[in-house]
Design an enzyme around this catalytic site. Structure first.
Site, PDB file in Angstrom:
ATOM      1  N   SER A  67       6.850  15.354   3.490  1.00  0.00           N
ATOM      2  CA  SER A  67       6.180  15.001   4.749  1.00  0.00           C
ATOM      3  C   SER A  67       7.095  15.314   5.922  1.00  0.00           C
ATOM      4  O   SER A  67       8.231  14.850   5.973  1.00  0.00           O
ATOM      5  CB  SER A  67       5.830  13.513   4.777  1.00  0.00           C
ATOM      6  OG  SER A  67       5.485  13.159   6.104  1.00  0.00           O
ATOM      7  N   ASP A 174     -12.059   2.654   7.369  1.00  0.00           N
ATOM      8  CA  ASP A 174     -11.154   3.749   7.732  1.00  0.00           C
ATOM      9  C   ASP A 174     -11.458   5.002   6.918  1.00  0.00           C
ATOM     10  O   ASP A 174     -11.573   6.110   7.456  1.00  0.00           O
ATOM     11  CB  ASP A 174      -9.693   3.337   7.498  1.00  0.00           C
ATOM     12  CG  ASP A 174      -9.331   2.105   8.293  1.00  0.00           C
ATOM     13  OD1 ASP A 174     -10.119   1.716   9.169  1.00  0.00           O
ATOM     14  OD2 ASP A 174      -8.262   1.520   8.024  1.00  0.00           O
TER      15      ASP A 174
HETATM   16  C1  GLA Z   1      -7.856  -2.047   8.768  1.00  0.00           C
HETATM   17  C2  GLA Z   1      -8.629  -1.900   7.469  1.00  0.00           C
HETATM   18  C3  GLA Z   1     -10.129  -1.727   7.727  1.00  0.00           C
HETATM   19  C4  GLA Z   1     -10.661  -2.814   8.657  1.00  0.00           C
HETATM   20  C5  GLA Z   1      -9.760  -2.964   9.891  1.00  0.00           C
HETATM   21  C6  GLA Z   1     -10.136  -4.135  10.753  1.00  0.00           C
HETATM   22  O1  GLA Z   1      -7.909  -0.859   9.509  1.00  0.00           O
HETATM   23  O2  GLA Z   1      -8.144  -0.797   6.730  1.00  0.00           O
HETATM   24  O3  GLA Z   1     -10.812  -1.729   6.502  1.00  0.00           O
HETATM   25  O4  GLA Z   1     -10.805  -4.032   7.993  1.00  0.00           O
HETATM   26  O5  GLA Z   1      -8.385  -3.110   9.547  1.00  0.00           O
HETATM   27  O6  GLA Z   1     -11.390  -3.952  11.308  1.00  0.00           O
END
Ligand code: GLA
Length: 394
Positions: A67, A174
């Site tokens: 990386s 995400d």
């Molecule tokens: C992190 C987690 C997500 C979500 C957010 C809060 O990014 O990976 O799944 O829960 O926090 O919204």
């Protein structure tokens, strides 16, 4: 950018004729925080910053990874026949987790790779650098091994890798935003059913500005898992009298009518946030899609205040940046984004006020915290993919 990563590959593993280049974006969540693992809605979008990967296929079972972001860590190696979590492998556990999960789900990965990752998402800023490296790895595996998996399969696989290999019980937001992102669109995702719709972000005359507190998230993982547990306990209390599968199924009025069923006061506040935030998210997505942004500021502010007071995942730094934004006349709305405990805020700012906002909010932040914030104007991009032709990831 492709040129840069090819050169980076050559520097580490030598020149190669048959490199393939992949990209997965970071994400910013406009509203709907800590609702995903509660079966509620989220409203994220993919960014044009993200993780690039240059890949050369190998004839054996070895995977060698480097990386550019963690140069001092050097080259990390593993065999596809023996993938284990190792603390000292640091960042490399994310791609390893995806490979392990892929094998564990029954996919065949006949040979390994040499991979150079090159990312431009600030680490620990809450813009999902980890889900980004997970998804870029998942797409590499799918494309190079012609796996019969669609993007949603890869999204789920990456989430499971993070849950079981890394040990963070994150929801699906995400990975979903990064896998399924669409240029100029946010995604209204119902995390209970995984039904979703794209909302065109008609931000004419407005910009999305991300402000990084530069305070690395601390206690994020343990604090995150604690919130998950507290919401689970609140749901159990409600289920003794109500037939609901998740907090996301409750309207605010149904919640208010039954909140007393939740024994513990802290758990009650956590659940209240999850329910009200879900409601705000649906409302906000509707406003974004109808270009009625006048009420957005209030929803974003309520979201932040609820995350500060009921969910308790903001920090002095996040509160200071959000407050500085609320005071600025050119700001439509602002709130913390991501898991919290540090990281970034997201603000919707009038185009002609962006530079003044950056200057005044930056100065106020430095005065109140002694730290410097970084500001980025976000471009909303497409999801994870192999970069072909003149696609450079933007
Ligand atoms: C992190 C987690 C997500 C979500 C957010 C809060 O990014 O990976 O799944 O829960 O926090 O919204």
């Amino acid at each position: 950018m492709k040129h840069k990563i090819k050169k980076a590959f050559a520097d580490v593993f030598g020149e190669s004729e048959d490199l393939r280049i992949f990209f997965a974006p970071g994400r910013v969540n406009l509203i709907g925080e800590h609702t995903d693992y509660n079966g509620g809605h989220v409203f994220p979008c993919a960014l044009t910053i993200g993780t690039y990967a240059a890949v050369r296929e190998r004839g054996d079972r070895l995977v060698r990874m480097y990386s550019h972001h963690f140069k001092d860590a050097g080259i990390k190696e593993c065999s596809l026949d023996n993938i284990r979590y190792q603390k000292e492998d640091g960042w490399a556990n994310y791609p390893k987790g995806v490979m392990a999960e892929c094998l564990g789900s029954g996919f065949s990965l006949p040979h390994g790779f040499d991979i150079v990752f090159w990312g431009n998402i600030p680490n620990g800023a809450g813009l999902s650098s980890s889900a980004s490296i997970e998804l870029v790895t998942a797409v590499i595996l799918k494309e190079c091994h012609e796996l019969e998996a669609d993007m949603l399969d890869l999204v789920k696989l990456a989430q499971t890798a993070e849950n079981s290999f890394i040990g963070v019980s994150c929801g699906i937001m995400d990975q979903f935003a990064i896998g399924m992102g669409k240029k100029h669109h946010a995604i209204l995702l119902n995390c209970g059913t995984l039904s979703f719709e794209y909302t065109k972000l008609g931000l004419s005359g407005l910009s999305i500005v991300i402000a990084n507190t530069n305070k690395k998230r601390t206690l994020a993982d343990s604090g995150y898992n604690t919130r998950l547990k507290e919401c689970g306990e609140a749901l159990c209390d409600l289920q003794k009298h109500l037939s609901v599968q998740s907090l996301g199924e409750l309207t605010p009025s149904a919640f208010d009518a039954h909140a007393e069923l939740i024994q513990n006061e802290v758990n009650r506040r956590r659940a209240k946030h999850a329910v009200y935030e879900n409601h705000r998210t649906i409302e906000a997505a509707d406003m974004f899609s109808n270009n009625q942004l006048h009420h957005i500021g209030e929803l974003m502010r309520d979201s932040h205040l609820s995350l500060r007071d009921d969910y308790e995942v903001t920090s002095h730094e996040l509160d200071t940046l959000a407050e500085a934004a609320w005071r600025h006349g050119g700001v439509i709305g602002s709130r913390m984004t991501g898991a919290g405990f540090g990281g970034c805020t997201v603000s919707i700012v009038k185009d002609d006020a962006v530079s003044d906002f950056i200057e005044t909010a930056g100065a106020r932040y430095e005065e109140k915290t002694g730290r410097k914030a970084d500001f980025y104007t976000a471009d909303v991009g497409a999801g994870a993919r192999e970069l072909k032709g003149d696609d450079d990831g933007n």
